[in-house]
Design a protein around this motif. Structure first.
Motif, PDB file in Angstrom:
ATOM      1  N   PHE A 147       0.830  -1.195  -0.136  1.00  0.00           N
ATOM      2  CA  PHE A 147      -0.045   0.017   0.115  1.00  0.00           C
ATOM      3  C   PHE A 147       0.953   1.244   0.038  1.00  0.00           C
ATOM      4  CE2 PHE A 147      -3.221  -3.227   1.235  1.00  0.00           C
ATOM      5  CZ  PHE A 147      -4.272  -2.660   0.896  1.00  0.00           C
ATOM      6  N   THR A 154       2.053   4.669   0.618  1.00  0.00           N
ATOM      7  CA  THR A 154       1.663   5.662   1.782  1.00  0.00           C
ATOM      8  C   THR A 154       2.783   6.851   1.760  1.00  0.00           C
ATOM      9  OG1 THR A 154       3.828   4.763   3.172  1.00  0.00           O
ATOM     10  CG2 THR A 154       1.293   3.779   3.279  1.00  0.00           C
ATOM     11  N   GLN A 201      -5.026   3.854   4.776  1.00  0.00           N
ATOM     12  CA  GLN A 201      -4.212   3.130   5.517  1.00  0.00           C
ATOM     13  C   GLN A 201      -4.761   1.564   5.555  1.00  0.00           C
ATOM     14  OE1 GLN A 201      -0.781   4.101   6.403  1.00  0.00           O
ATOM     15  NE2 GLN A 201      -1.815   5.844   5.351  1.00  0.00           N
ATOM     16  N   ASP A 225      -3.799  -0.767   7.757  1.00  0.00           N
ATOM     17  CA  ASP A 225      -3.981  -1.215   9.112  1.00  0.00           C
ATOM     18  C   ASP A 225      -4.604  -0.023   9.863  1.00  0.00           C
ATOM     19  OD1 ASP A 225      -1.840   0.624   9.100  1.00  0.00           O
ATOM     20  OD2 ASP A 225      -0.461  -0.588  10.164  1.00  0.00           O
ATOM     21  N   ASP A 272      -9.946   4.524   6.759  1.00  0.00           N
ATOM     22  CA  ASP A 272      -9.032   3.574   6.382  1.00  0.00           C
ATOM     23  C   ASP A 272      -9.427   2.253   6.095  1.00  0.00           C
ATOM     24  OD1 ASP A 272      -6.800   5.458   6.871  1.00  0.00           O
ATOM     25  OD2 ASP A 272      -6.743   4.970   9.031  1.00  0.00           O
ATOM     26  N   PRO A 328       3.627  -1.483   3.962  1.00  0.00           N
ATOM     27  CA  PRO A 328       3.540  -0.217   3.503  1.00  0.00           C
ATOM     28  C   PRO A 328       4.463  -0.025   2.525  1.00  0.00           C
ATOM     29  CG  PRO A 328       4.419  -0.418   5.745  1.00  0.00           C
ATOM     30  CD  PRO A 328       4.122  -1.791   5.531  1.00  0.00           C
ATOM     31  N   ASN A 357       6.536   3.146   0.933  1.00  0.00           N
ATOM     32  CA  ASN A 357       6.851   4.824   0.907  1.00  0.00           C
ATOM     33  C   ASN A 357       7.879   5.025   0.075  1.00  0.00           C
ATOM     34  OD1 ASN A 357       7.413   7.472   1.524  1.00  0.00           O
ATOM     35  ND2 ASN A 357       6.647   7.222   3.607  1.00  0.00           N
TER      36      ASN A 357
END
Length: 448
Positions: free
Chosen positions: A148, A150, A156, A158, A164, A181, A183
């Motif tokens: 995912f 971020t 999000q 989680d 979310d 995540p 990034n």
């Protein structure tokens, strides 16, 4: 002669009884007459078993003392009835403490399922849901990694906030999907062994570095789920839209069709009829989508684009603000450029994969991410549809065919005439009958 015939009849009955006893000891026939076949496996469990050809071993590391072995054997009997080559055995963990410690077995023990060299542990409690989830993970062939994006206000995986996706992802994690995540300010590109990347409704402009990484990932053959929102076409994701061949149309999609289902806000798009696609095959549940952006596809692309979510005949793209106190007063203004429906707001894309390691590349673009949020994922078939989308993107088409979960008699459907009959019967007719019986009994006693 007649006495001899009687002896022959008696002998025939004895032989027939013996044959029936012999057959019953070697063959069994079972009929389930319960409502919705509650005493048998659910259709989704049978479908999972059908995706596991060959021998499946179920080993229970349980102490002989206590009722757990009998309870598990009763549950597993339904599975062995549907799959005869599913074998159940028990091991006393006290007899092999070293193996028990290696498997992390403590307390009430554990149940392990082994198939083709792979192994899955069944969560407690041992019931059909957890057993079928473990079998489904084995059918997948291993855990799938879903990354995912971020860093730009995305939903999000989680998170517990209303917007979310924590509730949905906790459900699918039981089915062998792991969310991590991603990034791009901390890593270059998408890590290897990532099965799917999700860009879930960013609220801030996506940095050029992140967009470039996503574009490169798609061009290299990666699978993508992109959840976008109205007015999100100005967040710097134009290059990603170009490589996918889609466009986010301006405005908010409103649909008056929801009024027939007592949904008074036209921004809540209710869908009960779906265009044909593998994701929506045999899917008949109603889904709810708040704040939807309509989508359009761009021609001259090598993607095969199929819409699988579409608004109704009474829909259009509304421009400008909508009064939150009176949303139903919104009107269609074609002179302002508003487009009349039906309009597509979800595309499934596939093509030959540019990567030599894969045969096919898949992507899904949806003009709404709220339908999987913690607030709305429990509405109708939202969660079931989200699971189907992930299954298709991960290449698990066989699991997309699984029927929707749920008891068959959760809702009592009554017509207005039936409701009137029940109301009149219990509130008027039955009290009058009881009153008449009381008066009649009192009158007969007085005559005596």
């Amino acid at each position: 002669m007649r006495r001899l015939d009687r002896w022959f009849v008696l002998l025939g009955l004895i032989v027939a009884t013996g044959c029936l006893g012999f057959l019953s000891a070697r063959h069994s026939w079972t009929w389930d007459w319960t409502r919705g076949a509650r005493a048998s496996l659910a259709p989704e469990s049978v479908a999972v078993l059908g995706k596991l050809p060959g021998r499946v071993e179920v080993v229970g590391y349980l102490s002989p003392a206590g009722p757990l072995r009998e309870q598990i054997a009763a549950v597993m009997e339904r599975y062995t009835r549907a799959k005869p080559d599913l074998v159940l055995s028990f091991v006393d963990p006290d007899l092999d403490p070293a193996a028990s410690r290696q498997l992390g077995i403590a307390g009430d023990g554990a149940l392990l399922i082994r198939y083709h060299g792979r192994e899955e542990r069944v969560e407690s409690p041992i019931n059909e849901r957890n057993l079928s989830n473990a079998l489904e993970r084995l059918a997948r062939g291993g855990q799938r990694i879903v990354a995912f994006v971020t860093g730009d206000g995305e939903r999000q995986a989680d998170g517990r906030a209303n917007a979310d996706l924590g509730t949905f992802m906790r459900q699918v994690e039981r089915r062998g999907i792991r969310a991590v995540p991603l990034n791009f300010s901390q890593t270059r590109g998408v890590p290897e062994h990532t099965d799917l990347v999700v860009l879930a409704s960013p609220v801030a402009a996506v940095p050029a570095q992140s967009v470039t990484a996503l574009v490169d990932y798609v061009r290299d053959g990666g699978n993508l789920l992109w959840l976008t929102e109205p007015a999100n076409d100005d967040l710097g994701t134009g290059a990603l839209a170009d490589v996918l061949g889609v466009r986010v149309l301006p405005g908010v999609l409103v649909d008056g069709q929801g009024s027939t289902l007592n949904v008074n806000d036209p921004r809540l798009v209710v869908v009960g009829d779906y265009p044909f696609h593998a994701i929506t095959r045999a899917f008949r549940e109603t889904t709810l989508f708040p704040q939807v952006a309509a989508l359009a596809q761009v021609s001259d692309h090598d993607w095969a684009v199929v819409p699988f979510l579409r608004s109704g005949e009474r829909s259009w793209t509304a421009f400008g603000g909508i009064d939150n106190d009176k949303p139903s007063t919104v009107a269609f203004h074609p002179e302002a450029g508003e487009l009349k429906g039906p309009l597509d707001f979800a595309f499934a894309l596939n093509r030959l994969s540019p990567s030599p390691a894969k045969s096919e590349q898949r992507a899904v673009v949806i003009g709404d991410g709220d339908f999987l949020s913690n607030t709305y994922v429990g509405n109708g078939g939202n969660r079931a549809l989200g699971e189907r989308i992930l299954d298709w993107l991960l290449g698990d088409d066989v699991l997309v065919d699984l029927p929707a979960r749920g008891a068959p008699d959760r809702v009592i459907s009554l017509s207005q005439d039936g409701l009137n009959a029940v109301t009149f019967g219990f509130l008027v007719f039955l009290p009058l009958v009881l009153l008449a019986l009381g008066v009649g009994i009192a009158w007969r006693r007085r005559r005596r």
